[in-house]
Design a protein around this motif. Structure first.
Motif, PDB file in Angstrom:
ATOM      1  N   ALA A 241       0.941  -1.311  -0.018  1.00 36.63           N
ATOM      2  CA  ALA A 241      -0.011  -0.030  -0.070  1.00 36.63           C
ATOM      3  C   ALA A 241       0.800   1.187   0.171  1.00 36.63           C
ATOM      4  CB  ALA A 241      -0.996  -0.093   1.019  1.00 36.63           C
ATOM      5  N   SER A 244       0.816   3.710  -2.916  1.00 39.61           N
ATOM      6  CA  SER A 244      -0.410   4.741  -3.079  1.00 39.61           C
ATOM      7  C   SER A 244      -0.412   5.727  -1.999  1.00 39.61           C
ATOM      8  CB  SER A 244      -1.468   3.828  -2.789  1.00 39.61           C
ATOM      9  OG  SER A 244      -1.935   2.657  -3.662  1.00 39.61           O
ATOM     10  N   ASN A 248      -0.689   9.477  -2.792  1.00 37.21           N
ATOM     11  CA  ASN A 248      -1.683  10.273  -2.487  1.00 37.21           C
ATOM     12  C   ASN A 248      -1.182  11.522  -1.922  1.00 37.21           C
ATOM     13  OD1 ASN A 248      -3.755   8.686  -2.979  1.00 37.21           O
ATOM     14  ND2 ASN A 248      -3.721   7.348  -0.875  1.00 37.21           N
ATOM     15  N   GLN A 282       4.528   3.058 -12.482  1.00 34.93           N
ATOM     16  CA  GLN A 282       3.364   3.418 -12.537  1.00 34.93           C
ATOM     17  C   GLN A 282       2.932   4.771 -13.318  1.00 34.93           C
ATOM     18  OE1 GLN A 282       2.138   3.671  -8.393  1.00 34.93           O
ATOM     19  NE2 GLN A 282       1.155   1.813  -8.576  1.00 34.93           N
TER      20      GLN A 282
END
Length: 288
Positions: A241, A244, A248, A282
């Protein structure tokens, strides 16, 4: 051990009970100050900023100091206390020493409780660094609010460990797929809700209360993402995680390189490199 009466309590009863308890401090905090005393180092020898560095890793002490500082401030109608430094300036270093010496000590045996304390401390560090990169007016405000964001759970670990222990068992059993749902199923309320009620009951400074509640949105996002990131790191330094979390936080700190956002994380250089490579991978489709 919970009494038969306490087992039927709802959130309002728990908040009323916890509101007036004598708050503890971490054992490591007490040992640090006992050591200073034994070395003959009295409080006046330390500047307030040096004392901040000694106390900012204790979420229990943070609440204790803030409440006492605000109680005294109200007598003089001074400015609200919103940072760890301000609490020490409000109380004075001698009072800080006395308060720590007279405080009971947190005694948490369950790994979940220890993880909750570690998460709060780590999240506070991360939030302070990230908000500094954003050139926030007061990174220390965000740091303190982040440290206090899970106060409800932390107090339960000390005063009623049966409640968070039951919630962990509920989650691990698979009967609840979210931590909050596990808390609802076992306690009848989420520990986050308890924190918010306590913030009102204690009449925490408006800015700190707003940050905990999510009113000041850009700053609050930094605090919340820092909490999520710290929780993920506590669970697993290679937590999937984490990309992310960095993605964020990058939305709220534009113009700052991902390397700087990652640098604050307490992971190895190899792990940081892998995390950065994952983020760069990504981003490739978006750049195509």
């Amino acid at each position: 051990m919970l009494s038969r009466h306490q087992r039927s309590w709802g959130i309002e009863q728990w908040a009323a009970y916890l509101k007036d308890r004598e708050l503890p401090v971490l054992l490591v905090t007490k040992k640090i100050f006992q050591s200073l005393k034994s070395q003959g180092k009295n409080a006046p020898e330390f500047a307030p900023r040096e004392l901040v560095e000694l106390v900012h890793d204790d979420p229990y002490l943070a609440v204790k100091l803030l409440l006492e500082a605000e109680r005294r401030r109200s007598r003089h109608l001074g400015r609200e206390t919103t940072t760890q430094l301000a609490t020490i300036l409000q109380l004075g270093s001698d009072e800080l020493y006395s308060m720590i010496a007279d405080s009971p000590v947190v005694n948490i045996a369950h790994p979940g409780g220890k993880a909750a304390v570690a998460t709060a401390i780590l999240a506070s560090h991360i939030a302070r660094t990230w908000s500094g990169l954003r050139s926030d007016a007061s990174p220390d405000e965000i740091s303190l609010a982040t440290l206090l964001s899970e106060t409800g759970e932390l107090l339960l670990w000390h005063f009623a460990p049966e409640l968070p222990t039951a919630a962990i068992e509920e989650f691990e059993s698979g009967r609840a797929n979210r931590t909050g749902l596990a808390q609802l199923n076992t306690a009848g309320f989420t520990f986050r809700q308890l924190t918010l009620i306590l913030a009102d009951a204690w009449q925490l400074p408006q800015m700190i209360s707003q940050l905990i509640r999510g009113v000041d949105r850009p700053r609050t996002h930094i605090a919340q993402i820092a909490i999520d990131c710290a929780r993920h790191l506590t669970q697993n330094p290679d937590n999937p995680a984490l990309p992310s979390d960095i993605g964020n936080i990058a939305q709220y700190i534009p113009g700052v390189a991902k390397e700087k956002l990652i640098a604050v994380l307490p992971i190895s250089d190899e792990q940081k490199a892998r995390l950065l490579a994952h983020l760069q991978e990504q981003e490739k489709p978006a750049q195509a």
